[in-house]
Design an enzyme around this catalytic site. Structure first.
Site, PDB file in Angstrom:
ATOM      1  N   HIS A   1      12.121   1.149   0.937  1.00 17.92           N
ATOM      2  CA  HIS A   1      11.684  -0.233   1.148  1.00 17.92           C
ATOM      3  C   HIS A   1      12.678  -0.970   2.051  1.00 17.92           C
ATOM      4  O   HIS A   1      12.507  -2.158   2.326  1.00 17.92           O
ATOM      5  CB  HIS A   1      11.638  -1.003  -0.181  1.00 17.92           C
ATOM      6  CG  HIS A   1      10.374  -0.810  -0.976  1.00 17.92           C
ATOM      7  ND1 HIS A   1       9.126  -0.767  -0.406  1.00 17.92           N
ATOM      8  CD2 HIS A   1      10.167  -0.680  -2.324  1.00 17.92           C
ATOM      9  CE1 HIS A   1       8.213  -0.611  -1.351  1.00 17.92           C
ATOM     10  NE2 HIS A   1       8.818  -0.548  -2.528  1.00 17.92           N
TER      11      HIS A   1
ATOM     12  N   GLY B   1       0.804  -1.223   0.000  1.00 19.61           N
ATOM     13  CA  GLY B   1       0.000   0.000   0.000  1.00 19.61           C
ATOM     14  C   GLY B   1       0.834   1.268   0.000  1.00 19.61           C
ATOM     15  O   GLY B   1       0.341   2.349   0.368  1.00 19.61           O
TER      16      GLY B   1
HETATM   17  P1  A3P Z   1      -3.343  -5.183  -5.252  1.00 19.65           P
HETATM   18  O1  A3P Z   1      -2.327  -5.726  -6.192  1.00 19.65           O
HETATM   19  O2  A3P Z   1      -3.781  -6.180  -4.222  1.00 19.65           O
HETATM   20  O3  A3P Z   1      -4.502  -4.571  -5.938  1.00 19.65           O
HETATM   21  P2  A3P Z   1       2.415  -0.713  -3.390  1.00 19.65           P
HETATM   22  O4  A3P Z   1       1.874   0.649  -3.579  1.00 19.65           O
HETATM   23  O5  A3P Z   1       3.088  -0.923  -2.073  1.00 19.65           O
HETATM   24  O6  A3P Z   1       3.199  -1.150  -4.560  1.00 19.65           O
HETATM   25  O7  A3P Z   1       1.135  -1.678  -3.289  1.00 19.65           O
HETATM   26  C1  A3P Z   1       0.319  -1.909  -4.392  1.00 19.65           C
HETATM   27  C2  A3P Z   1      -1.003  -2.452  -3.896  1.00 19.65           C
HETATM   28  O8  A3P Z   1      -1.761  -1.364  -3.342  1.00 19.65           O
HETATM   29  C3  A3P Z   1      -1.843  -3.010  -5.041  1.00 19.65           C
HETATM   30  O9  A3P Z   1      -2.651  -4.011  -4.434  1.00 19.65           O
HETATM   31  C4  A3P Z   1      -2.638  -1.793  -5.453  1.00 19.65           C
HETATM   32  O10 A3P Z   1      -3.766  -2.081  -6.195  1.00 19.65           O
HETATM   33  C5  A3P Z   1      -2.966  -1.209  -4.101  1.00 19.65           C
HETATM   34  N1  A3P Z   1      -3.295   0.231  -4.165  1.00 19.65           N
HETATM   35  C6  A3P Z   1      -2.712   1.183  -4.918  1.00 19.65           C
HETATM   36  N2  A3P Z   1      -3.305   2.364  -4.725  1.00 19.65           N
HETATM   37  C7  A3P Z   1      -4.304   2.147  -3.841  1.00 19.65           C
HETATM   38  C8  A3P Z   1      -5.298   2.996  -3.260  1.00 19.65           C
HETATM   39  N3  A3P Z   1      -5.379   4.265  -3.561  1.00 19.65           N
HETATM   40  N4  A3P Z   1      -6.158   2.438  -2.383  1.00 19.65           N
HETATM   41  C9  A3P Z   1      -6.088   1.126  -2.058  1.00 19.65           C
HETATM   42  N5  A3P Z   1      -5.185   0.268  -2.587  1.00 19.65           N
HETATM   43  C10 A3P Z   1      -4.289   0.780  -3.466  1.00 19.65           C
END
Ligand code: A3P
Length: 343
Positions: A147, A82
């Site tokens: 990270h 997230g």
């Molecule tokens: P999913 O692949 O389960 O959909 P990061 O940003 O750490 O790379 O994580 C990506 C994950 O966060 C993905 O999960 C993505 O869809 C989700 N994500 C990105 N933006 C988001 C938002 N605004 N609200 C909720 N989830 C979000």
């Protein structure tokens, strides 16, 4: 707004090269594992990272040179928990007086272009990003991201008054999200025909902790413990809580970073407006997030997939669920850490 600049690139490149020599020496003595015929990882300070001297050089460069300000706000995360969401929320909360939602720089910039990842965007060799010297010119509070596990953070982050916001997520959804993200990136790197590990194969690597920044469990546990010991320093957030009760979580975040919402703002709906603006449905539909790539291989749109809790239920076999539950119990239960799993 943080504006990317590119001056003095040559100086920075020279500096990075010095660290490449050092990185080669460091890597020589580290434990290594082959993930595939083309990709291997090394264990540095207890966590895996790519077996690549440029990558290691970026980490060393960051660790040795980053100078935190007391006012810095640093997001920490394991990939796919997230980060992108938290970047957009934090940016919107901190800058809400400067730009209303209708003028938000997030309308024209991907969240990763507004909150830089230190070890790669700043101290790595992605030259379309700002360089370390540029960090000194940024106004406070600087919003930054890493990270890296807590153990590997530069001393100046640990010892200064800066604050760390860690976003965590249940391991099952994190795993599924990583699997999809890796497929997208590897197809870009290797071609559309590239066949990535099956979910079951990837599961084995995840459980053994053999993935970049893994072990996942240790990454989460370190930040969790630090947040218990120093709650004024580290705020531990959970993706699932943000989904369940975004108002409560956003108020917590705003208070932690020293800009609490006033009762007037709350009654005028400012909190809800930020939540709606940063929702996946809204961000995903913005032109700026729909096309283009970072560092050649990472499509901007691949950071927005489903954004749900419990997507893993579509992929895990009963045996996978059992093994993951066992590990979660082993690693998290005694230290009071629990995740909602969405079922
Ligand atoms: P999913 O692949 O389960 O959909 P990061 O940003 O750490 O790379 O994580 C990506 C994950 O966060 C993905 O999960 C993505 O869809 C989700 N994500 C990105 N933006 C988001 C938002 N605004 N609200 C909720 N989830 C979000």
């Amino acid at each position: 707004m943080q504006q990317p600049k590119t001056r003095n690139q040559d100086d920075t490149q020279d500096e990075l090269l010095v660290h490449v020599d050092e990185a080669e020496r460091v890597i020589e003595d580290l434990p290594k594992t082959d993930i595939s015929s083309k990709f291997s990882i090394v264990k540095y300070q207890g966590f895996w990272c790519p077996n690549h001297s440029n990558y290691m050089a970026s980490i060393l460069y960051f660790q040795q040179h980053f100078c935190a300000r007391d006012t810095d706000l640093i997001i920490g995360s394991f990939p796919k928990t997230g980060t992108t969401w938290l970047k957009s929320l934090l940016f919107s909360v901190v800058n809400r007086e400067k730009y209303g939602i209708k003028q938000s720089p997030l309308l024209n910039n991907h969240p990763h272009e507004l909150v830089y990842r230190l070890e790669i965007d700043v101290y790595g060799n992605a030259f379309d990003y700002p360089r370390p010297h540029h960090l000194n010119e940024l106004p406070s509070p600087r919003l930054l991201h890493t990270h890296l596990p807590y153990v590997s953070l530069p001393d100046s982050i640990k010892d200064s008054g800066c604050k760390v916001l860690y976003i965590s997520r249940n391991p099952m959804d994190t795993l599924v999200s990583q699997w999809y993200f890796m497929i997208s990136a590897l197809k870009k790197m290797e071609g559309e025909d590239f066949e990535f590990f099956s979910m079951e194969e990837f599961f084995e690597f995840f459980l053994q902790g053999k993935l970049v920044h893994g072990p996942f469990f240790d990454h989460v546990v370190e930040y969790w413990k630090e947040s218990l010991e120093r709650p004024e320093k580290v705020l531990f957030l959970k993706y699932e809580d943000l989904k369940d009760d975004p108002i409560v979580e956003l108020k917590k975040l705003a208070e932690f970073v020293g800009v609490p919402f006033s009762p007037k703002e709350e009654s005028e709906g400012v909190i809800k407006e930020i939540i709606e603006f940063c929702s996946i449905g809204n961000l995903k539909e913005m032109e700026v997030n729909k096309s283009g790539v970072f560092n050649k291989f990472y499509e901007k749109k691949s950071y927005f997939r489903k954004g749900e809790v419990g997507d893993w239920t579509q992929y895990f076999t009963p045996s996978m669920v059992e093994r993951m539950n066992k590990l979660m119990k082993e690693k998290f239960e005694d230290i009071g850490l629990f995740f909602k799993l969405g079922y």
